[in-house]
Design a protein around this motif. Sequence first.
Motif, PDB file in Angstrom:
ATOM      1  N   THR A   1       0.831  -1.209   0.000  1.00 33.03           N
ATOM      2  CA  THR A   1       0.000   0.000   0.000  1.00 33.03           C
ATOM      3  C   THR A   1       0.859   1.250   0.000  1.00 33.03           C
ATOM      4  O   THR A   1       0.594   2.210  -0.737  1.00 33.03           O
ATOM      5  N   GLN A   2       1.888   1.273   0.823  1.00 37.03           N
ATOM      6  CA  GLN A   2       2.765   2.438   0.894  1.00 37.03           C
ATOM      7  C   GLN A   2       3.426   2.710  -0.454  1.00 37.03           C
ATOM      8  O   GLN A   2       3.479   3.849  -0.924  1.00 37.03           O
ATOM      9  N   HIS A   3       3.929   1.666  -1.076  1.00 35.00           N
ATOM     10  CA  HIS A   3       4.607   1.835  -2.358  1.00 35.00           C
ATOM     11  C   HIS A   3       3.634   2.291  -3.450  1.00 35.00           C
ATOM     12  O   HIS A   3       3.987   3.135  -4.285  1.00 35.00           O
ATOM     13  N   ARG A   4       2.430   1.762  -3.418  1.00 30.30           N
ATOM     14  CA  ARG A   4       1.440   2.195  -4.403  1.00 30.30           C
ATOM     15  C   ARG A   4       1.088   3.667  -4.230  1.00 30.30           C
ATOM     16  O   ARG A   4       0.843   4.374  -5.212  1.00 30.30           O
ATOM     17  N   ASN A   5       1.086   4.135  -2.990  1.00 32.29           N
ATOM     18  CA  ASN A   5       0.848   5.568  -2.764  1.00 32.29           C
ATOM     19  C   ASN A   5       1.913   6.410  -3.460  1.00 32.29           C
ATOM     20  O   ASN A   5       1.611   7.446  -4.067  1.00 32.29           O
ATOM     21  N   VAL A   6       3.161   5.980  -3.368  1.00 31.88           N
ATOM     22  CA  VAL A   6       4.254   6.718  -4.020  1.00 31.88           C
ATOM     23  C   VAL A   6       4.133   6.626  -5.537  1.00 31.88           C
ATOM     24  O   VAL A   6       4.293   7.625  -6.252  1.00 31.88           O
ATOM     25  N   ILE A   7       3.844   5.434  -6.039  1.00 30.51           N
ATOM     26  CA  ILE A   7       3.723   5.240  -7.488  1.00 30.51           C
ATOM     27  C   ILE A   7       2.612   6.117  -8.055  1.00 30.51           C
ATOM     28  O   ILE A   7       2.782   6.779  -9.086  1.00 30.51           O
ATOM     29  N   GLU A   8       1.484   6.144  -7.381  1.00 27.30           N
ATOM     30  CA  GLU A   8       0.358   6.956  -7.860  1.00 27.30           C
ATOM     31  C   GLU A   8       0.703   8.441  -7.827  1.00 27.30           C
ATOM     32  O   GLU A   8       0.351   9.195  -8.751  1.00 27.30           O
ATOM     33  N   ALA A   9       1.393   8.885  -6.771  1.00 29.53           N
ATOM     34  CA  ALA A   9       1.785  10.296  -6.691  1.00 29.53           C
ATOM     35  C   ALA A   9       2.795  10.640  -7.782  1.00 29.53           C
ATOM     36  O   ALA A   9       2.733  11.717  -8.387  1.00 29.53           O
ATOM     37  N   ALA A  10       3.721   9.725  -8.056  1.00 31.88           N
ATOM     38  CA  ALA A  10       4.712   9.955  -9.104  1.00 31.88           C
ATOM     39  C   ALA A  10       4.045  10.033 -10.475  1.00 31.88           C
ATOM     40  O   ALA A  10       4.384  10.902 -11.292  1.00 31.88           O
ATOM     41  N   LYS A  11       3.101   9.145 -10.715  1.00 28.87           N
ATOM     42  CA  LYS A  11       2.398   9.168 -11.995  1.00 28.87           C
ATOM     43  C   LYS A  11       1.593  10.445 -12.152  1.00 28.87           C
ATOM     44  O   LYS A  11       1.604  11.089 -13.220  1.00 28.87           O
ATOM     45  N   ALA A  12       0.886  10.850 -11.097  1.00 28.09           N
ATOM     46  CA  ALA A  12       0.077  12.070 -11.155  1.00 28.09           C
ATOM     47  C   ALA A  12       0.938  13.301 -11.405  1.00 28.09           C
ATOM     48  O   ALA A  12       0.512  14.246 -12.079  1.00 28.09           O
ATOM     49  N   ALA A  13       2.161  13.285 -10.884  1.00 31.49           N
ATOM     50  CA  ALA A  13       3.053  14.429 -11.048  1.00 31.49           C
ATOM     51  C   ALA A  13       3.690  14.469 -12.432  1.00 31.49           C
ATOM     52  O   ALA A  13       4.230  15.502 -12.837  1.00 31.49           O
ATOM     53  N   GLY A  14       3.665  13.340 -13.128  1.00 28.24           N
ATOM     54  CA  GLY A  14       4.293  13.291 -14.442  1.00 28.24           C
ATOM     55  C   GLY A  14       5.799  13.155 -14.383  1.00 28.24           C
ATOM     56  O   GLY A  14       6.519  13.772 -15.190  1.00 28.24           O
ATOM     57  N   VAL A  15       6.300  12.323 -13.438  1.00 27.34           N
ATOM     58  CA  VAL A  15       7.745  12.161 -13.327  1.00 27.34           C
ATOM     59  C   VAL A  15       8.295  11.461 -14.563  1.00 27.34           C
ATOM     60  O   VAL A  15       7.581  10.738 -15.264  1.00 27.34           O
ATOM     61  N   ALA A  16       9.565  11.665 -14.820  1.00 28.09           N
ATOM     62  CA  ALA A  16      10.193  11.084 -16.010  1.00 28.09           C
ATOM     63  C   ALA A  16      10.532   9.612 -15.809  1.00 28.09           C
ATOM     64  O   ALA A  16      10.443   8.816 -16.753  1.00 28.09           O
ATOM     65  N   ARG A  17      10.921   9.251 -14.586  1.00 36.22           N
ATOM     66  CA  ARG A  17      11.322   7.862 -14.342  1.00 36.22           C
ATOM     67  C   ARG A  17      11.213   7.551 -12.858  1.00 36.22           C
ATOM     68  O   ARG A  17      11.476   8.410 -12.009  1.00 36.22           O
ATOM     69  N   LEU A  18      10.826   6.308 -12.557  1.00 34.83           N
ATOM     70  CA  LEU A  18      10.742   5.829 -11.185  1.00 34.83           C
ATOM     71  C   LEU A  18      11.749   4.695 -11.017  1.00 34.83           C
ATOM     72  O   LEU A  18      11.723   3.716 -11.761  1.00 34.83           O
ATOM     73  N   VAL A  19      12.630   4.839 -10.043  1.00 32.63           N
ATOM     74  CA  VAL A  19      13.637   3.831  -9.728  1.00 32.63           C
ATOM     75  C   VAL A  19      13.247   3.201  -8.392  1.00 32.63           C
ATOM     76  O   VAL A  19      12.965   3.912  -7.426  1.00 32.63           O
ATOM     77  N   TYR A  20      13.241   1.872  -8.332  1.00 31.00           N
ATOM     78  CA  TYR A  20      12.756   1.176  -7.133  1.00 31.00           C
ATOM     79  C   TYR A  20      13.799   0.196  -6.623  1.00 31.00           C
ATOM     80  O   TYR A  20      14.385  -0.567  -7.393  1.00 31.00           O
ATOM     81  N   THR A  21      14.030   0.196  -5.301  1.00 32.84           N
ATOM     82  CA  THR A  21      14.952  -0.764  -4.692  1.00 32.84           C
ATOM     83  C   THR A  21      14.197  -2.035  -4.333  1.00 32.84           C
ATOM     84  O   THR A  21      13.532  -2.121  -3.312  1.00 32.84           O
ATOM     85  N   SER A  22      14.315  -3.027  -5.184  1.00 34.51           N
ATOM     86  CA  SER A  22      13.649  -4.307  -5.017  1.00 34.51           C
ATOM     87  C   SER A  22      14.622  -5.286  -4.358  1.00 34.51           C
ATOM     88  O   SER A  22      15.531  -4.879  -3.624  1.00 34.51           O
ATOM     89  N   VAL A  23      14.448  -6.585  -4.619  1.00 33.32           N
ATOM     90  CA  VAL A  23      15.284  -7.585  -3.960  1.00 33.32           C
ATOM     91  C   VAL A  23      15.809  -8.581  -4.987  1.00 33.32           C
ATOM     92  O   VAL A  23      15.146  -8.884  -5.980  1.00 33.32           O
ATOM     93  N   LEU A  24      16.994  -9.085  -4.725  1.00 28.77           N
ATOM     94  CA  LEU A  24      17.671 -10.021  -5.609  1.00 28.77           C
ATOM     95  C   LEU A  24      17.030 -11.404  -5.559  1.00 28.77           C
ATOM     96  O   LEU A  24      16.624 -11.869  -4.500  1.00 28.77           O
ATOM     97  N   GLY A  25      16.925 -12.030  -6.707  1.00 30.75           N
ATOM     98  CA  GLY A  25      16.783 -13.475  -6.756  1.00 30.75           C
ATOM     99  C   GLY A  25      15.410 -14.095  -6.648  1.00 30.75           C
ATOM    100  O   GLY A  25      15.299 -15.317  -6.666  1.00 30.75           O
ATOM    101  N   GLY A  26      14.330 -13.327  -6.570  1.00 27.96           N
ATOM    102  CA  GLY A  26      13.069 -13.960  -6.248  1.00 27.96           C
ATOM    103  C   GLY A  26      12.030 -14.049  -7.328  1.00 27.96           C
ATOM    104  O   GLY A  26      10.931 -14.517  -7.067  1.00 27.96           O
ATOM    105  N   PHE A  27      12.327 -13.643  -8.559  1.00 26.39           N
ATOM    106  CA  PHE A  27      11.252 -13.453  -9.516  1.00 26.39           C
ATOM    107  C   PHE A  27      11.256 -14.436 -10.684  1.00 26.39           C
ATOM    108  O   PHE A  27      10.253 -14.580 -11.371  1.00 26.39           O
ATOM    109  N   LEU A  28      12.343 -15.099 -10.910  1.00 25.90           N
ATOM    110  CA  LEU A  28      12.422 -16.004 -12.049  1.00 25.90           C
ATOM    111  C   LEU A  28      12.543 -17.460 -11.632  1.00 25.90           C
ATOM    112  O   LEU A  28      12.489 -18.350 -12.478  1.00 25.90           O
ATOM    113  N   THR A  29      12.678 -17.715 -10.344  1.00 24.13           N
ATOM    114  CA  THR A  29      12.982 -19.080  -9.899  1.00 24.13           C
ATOM    115  C   THR A  29      12.051 -19.568  -8.801  1.00 24.13           C
ATOM    116  O   THR A  29      12.438 -20.358  -7.962  1.00 24.13           O
ATOM    117  N   GLY A  30      10.829 -19.102  -8.777  1.00 24.59           N
ATOM    118  CA  GLY A  30       9.891 -19.602  -7.785  1.00 24.59           C
ATOM    119  C   GLY A  30       9.753 -18.732  -6.569  1.00 24.59           C
ATOM    120  O   GLY A  30       8.749 -18.774  -5.866  1.00 24.59           O
TER     121      GLY A  30
END
Length: 290
Positions: free
Chosen positions: A83-112
């Motif tokens: 929820t917190q991250h979506r609040n930031v994403i929505e505010a960034a989109k509404a503002a018309g930012v050029a790019r959003l960079v996000y600190t995610s986590v290594l290793g969890g998306f392609l291997t289960g």
Amino acid sequence: MSIAVTAATGQLGRLVIDALLDRVPAGQIVAVARNADKAASFAAKGVEVKIASYDDPASLQGAFSAGDTVLLISSTEFGKRTTQHRNVIEAAKAAGVARLVYTSVLGGFLTGGFKLAEEQHKPTEQAIHASGLTYTLLRNGWYTENYTDQIPVQLEHGLVGTAGEGRIGSASRADLAAAAAVVLTSSGHDNKAYELSGDSAWTFSEYAAELSRQTGRQVAYNDVPLEILTEIYVTAGLPREPAEAFAESHLAIRRGLFAGGSGELRRLIGRPTICLADSISAALAGRVRE
């Protein structure tokens, strides 16, 4: 157009702003923080400070401007992150930012995946894709400081885990902050995901051996079942949900999901990453100064 760093007064955020100050004028940087007093040191350096909270969508509406590049540093609050991250994403989109960079986590998306990835970071990555914003994903490996900050406990009780001989391609916060600063201030990163890890992965047994070597004290690594590790975390004061997630991440380490090895962190920062031995040495030197 500015570079806005959220969670700016956190451990990673401060290092990112320091790295940015080496690359761009202070007037191009915006520190987004919840507490004005904690952010006062930024203002003293000429960095613009904006007060906003991940939990307060109204405050976020004034945090970003059209054309900004925004660094969304992941929240640490289990059960609230998406929820917190979506609040930031929505505010960034509404503002018309050029790019959003996000600190995610290594290793969890392609291997289960594992809980920290599937439940805490994957929903944010999906929300970023759905937003239509230009993005860069920084899939950070474990901070080496997650371990070196615990050296006093390790010297007293040893290391405990359920990772077996799984390898951890950890990186220092300073190295990951330097990579973020490069991505925030240069081109060629649009709609890319970087798997960021240290140059050399290590096992808990190797960590214990290095700590023993540097201190002259025998430090052992004890491998225990998942349920016992979870209860150790709970006894140490972690709430049940994060305790279960952090314990389960040891199984991901055992499976090799945190080993890294892409070399992308080294390429971004243009130098070797800080090795485990040097991180342990720095942490021990800090303890002596204290």
